[in-house]
Design an enzyme around this catalytic site. Structure first.
Site, PDB file in Angstrom:
ATOM      1  N   GLY A 160       0.856  -1.178   0.000  1.00  0.00           N
ATOM      2  CA  GLY A 160       0.000   0.000   0.000  1.00  0.00           C
ATOM      3  C   GLY A 160       0.892   1.228   0.000  1.00  0.00           C
ATOM      4  N   SER A 182       5.900  -5.106  -0.903  1.00  0.00           N
ATOM      5  CA  SER A 182       5.801  -3.711  -1.317  1.00  0.00           C
ATOM      6  C   SER A 182       6.099  -2.792  -0.127  1.00  0.00           C
ATOM      7  CB  SER A 182       4.424  -3.449  -1.937  1.00  0.00           C
ATOM      8  OG  SER A 182       4.356  -2.168  -2.517  1.00  0.00           O
ATOM      9  N   ALA A 183       5.121  -2.055   0.385  1.00  0.00           N
ATOM     10  CA  ALA A 183       5.356  -1.193   1.547  1.00  0.00           C
ATOM     11  C   ALA A 183       5.867  -1.998   2.734  1.00  0.00           C
ATOM     12  CB  ALA A 183       4.070  -0.462   1.921  1.00  0.00           C
ATOM     13  N   GLU A 235       9.252  -7.082 -10.126  1.00  0.00           N
ATOM     14  CA  GLU A 235       8.001  -7.728  -9.784  1.00  0.00           C
ATOM     15  C   GLU A 235       8.173  -9.242  -9.785  1.00  0.00           C
ATOM     16  OE1 GLU A 235       6.530  -5.387  -8.607  1.00  0.00           O
ATOM     17  OE2 GLU A 235       4.980  -4.549  -9.908  1.00  0.00           O
ATOM     18  N   HIS A 252       9.114  -3.082  -6.673  1.00  0.00           N
ATOM     19  CA  HIS A 252       8.447  -2.739  -7.937  1.00  0.00           C
ATOM     20  C   HIS A 252       9.436  -2.139  -8.937  1.00  0.00           C
ATOM     21  CE1 HIS A 252       4.460  -3.341  -6.149  1.00  0.00           C
ATOM     22  NE2 HIS A 252       4.814  -2.560  -5.158  1.00  0.00           N
TER      23      HIS A 252
END
Length: 241
Positions: free
Chosen positions: A88, A121-122, A193, A158
């Site tokens: 997020g 991710s985050a 990714e 990413h």
């Protein structure tokens, strides 16, 4: 210490969350006889916390509860079998980790009780010393607070090295090179990714669902793509203990 640091939660065209890492995750969960996990969903801004918890329960086959239901978030971490931190917005996530006094409890759980940490991710970003190499906008505030520092090197999730036609701004490589120029003593690992870094004890391994490599950026060194984690260990001292 057991860390799973994933660039992203889903591959393009993949419906199941963490699907590309599922085999590795389930091997760890089964080996440790883990039946439940605590989800920290603070990075989610336009998604439902409980929906994300259910999605993870279905994907991993364990009971996942969102920490926002806990009367004491710190106590929830203290009793957690496994910690999951969703992707997020990294700024929102790191701010709320501090506001809910979770930095030290998570560090103690992972380092002292050997509780597995899975972040994508985050959730990958906040496992590093700081969130300065996130791609996200500072939607909550512009103060760069320390992150969890479970993994000793900055990560850029990413990662993509494509240069879009008509885009006149800096490429990702140029942005990361700028970071390294301003912070010449620091390195940045760029994860594409569908890739992840796994730490088990003091062993580091890399996996890519697409059989692609990662890059290591360091000021004054040629940036190269690697498949072997020895590249990380040879460029920067690595010790997660």
């Amino acid at each position: 210490m057991e860390l799973f640091l994933l660039s992203n939660g889903k591959l393009s065209g993949e419906s199941e969350l963490l699907g590309y890492a599922k085999a590795r995750l389930q091997t760890m969960l089964q080996a440790r006889k883990i039946t439940s996990a605590v989800l920290i969903p603070y990075a989610l801004i336009r998604s439902d916390y409980d929906a994300r918890a259910k999605e993870l329960s279905d994907a991993l086959g364990i009971q996942v509860s969102s920490i926002h239901h806990a009367e004491s978030p710190a106590e929830a971490i203290a009793s957690a079998e496994c910690i999951l931190i969703s992707g997020g917005n990294t700024w929102m996530l790191n701010q709320l980790l501090h506001e809910n006094s979770l930095i030290v409890p998570i560090q103690r759980a992972v380092r002292e009780r050997n509780v597995p940490y899975v972040g994508w991710s985050a959730g990958c970003n906040v496992a590093t010393p700081s969130i300065r190499t996130t791609n996200d906008m500072p939607v909550r505030n512009s103060v760069v607070l320390p992150a969890l520092n479970l993994f000793p090197v900055q990560i850029n999730p990413h990662y993509i090295d494509a240069h879009l036609s008509g885009h006149m701004g800096e490429t990702r490589d140029e942005r990361i090179a700028e970071f390294c120029a301003v912070n010449p003593s620091e390195s940045v690992i760029a994860l594409r990714e569908g890739s992840l870094l796994q730490v088990s004890g003091n062993d580091l391994s890399y996996f890519s669902a697409k059989d692609q490599g990662f890059k290591v950026f360091r000021h004054g060194h040629e940036t190269q793509e690697y498949l072997d984690t020895q590249a990380i260990q040879s460029l920067v001292p690595f010790n997660c203990q």
